[in-house]
Design a protein around this motif. Structure first.
Motif, PDB file in Angstrom:
ATOM      1  N   UNK A  36       0.845  -1.199   0.000  1.00 56.14           N
ATOM      2  CA  UNK A  36       0.000   0.000   0.000  1.00 56.14           C
ATOM      3  C   UNK A  36       0.882   1.251   0.000  1.00 56.14           C
ATOM      4  N   UNK A  37       1.735   1.336  -1.046  1.00 57.09           N
ATOM      5  CA  UNK A  37       2.547   2.518  -1.345  1.00 57.09           C
ATOM      6  C   UNK A  37       3.505   2.858  -0.199  1.00 57.09           C
ATOM      7  N   UNK A  38       4.374   1.904   0.111  1.00 57.49           N
ATOM      8  CA  UNK A  38       5.416   2.122   1.113  1.00 57.49           C
ATOM      9  C   UNK A  38       6.331   3.267   0.680  1.00 57.49           C
ATOM     10  N   UNK A  39       6.844   3.995   1.683  1.00 55.83           N
ATOM     11  CA  UNK A  39       7.775   5.092   1.414  1.00 55.83           C
ATOM     12  C   UNK A  39       9.200   4.737   1.836  1.00 55.83           C
ATOM     13  N   UNK A  40       9.407   3.523   2.340  1.00 57.93           N
ATOM     14  CA  UNK A  40      10.748   3.077   2.699  1.00 57.93           C
ATOM     15  C   UNK A  40      11.246   2.085   1.640  1.00 57.93           C
ATOM     16  N   UNK A  52       7.098 -10.972  -6.370  1.00 57.12           N
ATOM     17  CA  UNK A  52       6.335 -10.146  -7.300  1.00 57.12           C
ATOM     18  C   UNK A  52       5.553  -9.135  -6.469  1.00 57.12           C
ATOM     19  N   UNK A  53       5.703  -7.857  -6.784  1.00 54.39           N
ATOM     20  CA  UNK A  53       5.097  -6.797  -5.979  1.00 54.39           C
ATOM     21  C   UNK A  53       4.159  -5.967  -6.844  1.00 54.39           C
ATOM     22  N   UNK A  54       2.954  -5.744  -6.326  1.00 52.28           N
ATOM     23  CA  UNK A  54       2.035  -4.782  -6.929  1.00 52.28           C
ATOM     24  C   UNK A  54       1.629  -3.808  -5.830  1.00 52.28           C
ATOM     25  N   UNK A  55       1.069  -2.676  -6.226  1.00 54.23           N
ATOM     26  CA  UNK A  55       0.633  -1.687  -5.243  1.00 54.23           C
ATOM     27  C   UNK A  55      -0.843  -1.385  -5.429  1.00 54.23           C
ATOM     28  N   UNK A  56      -1.529  -1.232  -4.290  1.00 56.63           N
ATOM     29  CA  UNK A  56      -2.965  -1.008  -4.302  1.00 56.63           C
ATOM     30  C   UNK A  56      -3.329  -0.141  -3.102  1.00 56.63           C
ATOM     31  N   UNK A  57      -4.210   0.846  -3.278  1.00 61.68           N
ATOM     32  CA  UNK A  57      -4.577   1.709  -2.148  1.00 61.68           C
ATOM     33  C   UNK A  57      -5.229   0.918  -1.025  1.00 61.68           C
ATOM     34  N   UNK A  63     -10.241  -6.263   2.501  1.00 64.47           N
ATOM     35  CA  UNK A  63     -10.333  -5.813   1.108  1.00 64.47           C
ATOM     36  C   UNK A  63      -8.993  -5.971   0.396  1.00 64.47           C
ATOM     37  N   UNK A  64      -7.909  -5.595   1.095  1.00 67.04           N
ATOM     38  CA  UNK A  64      -6.583  -5.691   0.486  1.00 67.04           C
ATOM     39  C   UNK A  64      -6.167  -7.139   0.261  1.00 67.04           C
ATOM     40  N   UNK A  65      -6.478  -8.001   1.233  1.00 69.34           N
ATOM     41  CA  UNK A  65      -6.056  -9.387   1.080  1.00 69.34           C
ATOM     42  C   UNK A  65      -6.864 -10.094  -0.005  1.00 69.34           C
ATOM     43  N   UNK A  66      -8.151  -9.816  -0.077  1.00 73.84           N
ATOM     44  CA  UNK A  66      -8.955 -10.419  -1.141  1.00 73.84           C
ATOM     45  C   UNK A  66      -8.521  -9.912  -2.520  1.00 73.84           C
ATOM     46  N   UNK A  67      -8.029  -8.674  -2.587  1.00 73.95           N
ATOM     47  CA  UNK A  67      -7.415  -8.190  -3.821  1.00 73.95           C
ATOM     48  C   UNK A  67      -6.209  -9.050  -4.173  1.00 73.95           C
ATOM     49  N   UNK A  68      -5.423  -9.395  -3.148  1.00 79.57           N
ATOM     50  CA  UNK A  68      -4.267 -10.251  -3.372  1.00 79.57           C
ATOM     51  C   UNK A  68      -4.649 -11.627  -3.873  1.00 79.57           C
ATOM     52  N   UNK A  69      -5.720 -12.197  -3.312  1.00 79.43           N
ATOM     53  CA  UNK A  69      -6.187 -13.512  -3.770  1.00 79.43           C
ATOM     54  C   UNK A  69      -6.637 -13.437  -5.228  1.00 79.43           C
ATOM     55  N   UNK A  70      -7.407 -12.418  -5.559  1.00 81.25           N
ATOM     56  CA  UNK A  70      -7.963 -12.287  -6.907  1.00 81.25           C
ATOM     57  C   UNK A  70      -6.881 -12.047  -7.953  1.00 81.25           C
ATOM     58  N   UNK A  71      -5.847 -11.286  -7.577  1.00 79.17           N
ATOM     59  CA  UNK A  71      -4.834 -10.879  -8.546  1.00 79.17           C
ATOM     60  C   UNK A  71      -3.524 -11.654  -8.426  1.00 79.17           C
ATOM     61  N   UNK A  72      -3.522 -12.708  -7.640  1.00 79.91           N
ATOM     62  CA  UNK A  72      -2.325 -13.523  -7.484  1.00 79.91           C
ATOM     63  C   UNK A  72      -1.875 -14.069  -8.843  1.00 79.91           C
TER      64      UNK A  72
END
Length: 303
Positions: A36-40, A52-57, A63-72
């Motif tokens: 979720x848009x790390x700054x470090x 493999x890294x993607x970024x999502x608000x 919600x974020x984890x289910x996004x990960x399941x769907x887009x794995x």
């Protein structure tokens, strides 16, 4: 290598992410991170170690984890859930490699034990070990429960089994970070407690059951806890953990852990819940409006 991919959510986890990923490499190289848009340096470190890294608000954990399941991107038979401040012990990695390929088709989920370290000390007492968590499940047979707090993986079919070895939860941040994090957790906990009576998002949750699985028992006890009077239940919970469940045997570091996590945090949740009732009353729409205007959180169905 086991036929499993691991999903991890991150935000500014450069202290932990290398340790986590290196513990996974003995049994998989298929690691998917939703950041979720790390700054470090989290993303840089993760990619350097093959993830493999993607970024999502960020909205909330479920919600974020289910996004990960769907887009794995990995079409593996099994999925695994990890937090970035956790790591898999070598014994569990070996067990995953040895047992996962030979499991019967009717096994859809696997529970593993989590041990918590606090200031490097293993919290063994106070009902804090073993904590059994459903962390591996067959692809397309599990989703993350849509709650604001204490999210569990909910299976659509099949039975579950237990593996014998542990993963470790050991956060390396300081106490100031820890208390700030739990201050933010407290708002989510308030929403989850209110959801027991109001069901704001009108979703189905894990069925509460005293003699069911770990998450069913957790949900059952949360409902019982929610029925107790404000400001009384944190002290009852601490007494239960520290004296009845022998939390005092965890020593000085255990005292800090059980007091902060079992009393201070629970009292803060009650204080914030009192604040909601004080300003908004107990009518459902008024509470939804209060969270939208004061915390920027929309509790309405579908949000």
């Amino acid at each position: 290598m086991a036929d499993v991919s691991v999903i991890i959510l991150t935000h500014n986890e450069e202290k932990h992410i290398a340790r986590c990923l290196q513990s996974l490499h003995p049994f998989t190289d298929k690691i998917f991170i939703v950041d979720s848009f790390s700054t470090d340096r989290t993303v840089e470190i993760a990619r350097s170690l093959g993830a493999v890294v993607t970024q999502n608000p960020w909205v909330n954990y479920a919600t974020q984890f289910n996004y990960g399941i769907t887009n794995n991107p990995f079409q593996t038979t099994w999925l695994m859930r990890m937090d970035s401040d956790e790591y898999v012990l070598p014994e569990l990695a070996a067990e995953i490699n040895q047992r996962l390929p030979d499991l019967p088709a009717d096994v859809s989920g696997i529970y593993v034990k989590r041990r918590v370290l606090f200031f490097g000390h293993w919290i063994r007492h106070g009902a804090y070990y073993p904590i059994w968590l459903l962390r591996l499940w067959r692809r397309d047979q599990g989703i993350c429960e849509e709650t604001w707090m204490d999210e569990h993986i909910k299976l659509s079919q099949g039975k579950t089994i237990q593996f014998q070895n542990d993963l470790v939860d050991h956060n390396l941040n300081n106490l100031t970070w820890w208390t700030q994090k739990h201050n933010n957790y407290a708002i989510r906990e308030v929403i989850d407690l209110l959801n027991i009576n109001y069901n704001f998002d009108e979703t189905q949750r894990v069925e509460p059951k005293l003699f069911g699985s770990q998450e069913q028992r957790t949900r059952y006890f949360k409902i019982q806890y929610a029925s107790l009077p404000l400001f009384t239940r944190p002290f009852l919970y601490f007494f239960y953990r520290y004296f009845i469940r022998l939390g005092f045997l965890d020593g000085q570091k255990g005292l800090m852990w059980h007091f902060l996590q079992g009393l201070w945090y629970r009292f803060l949740v009650d204080a914030k819940l009192f604040e909601v009732y004080f300003h908004a009353g107990r009518e459902k729409q008024a509470i939804i409006h209060y969270f939208r205007t004061h915390y920027g959180k929309d509790l309405s169905p579908g949000n």
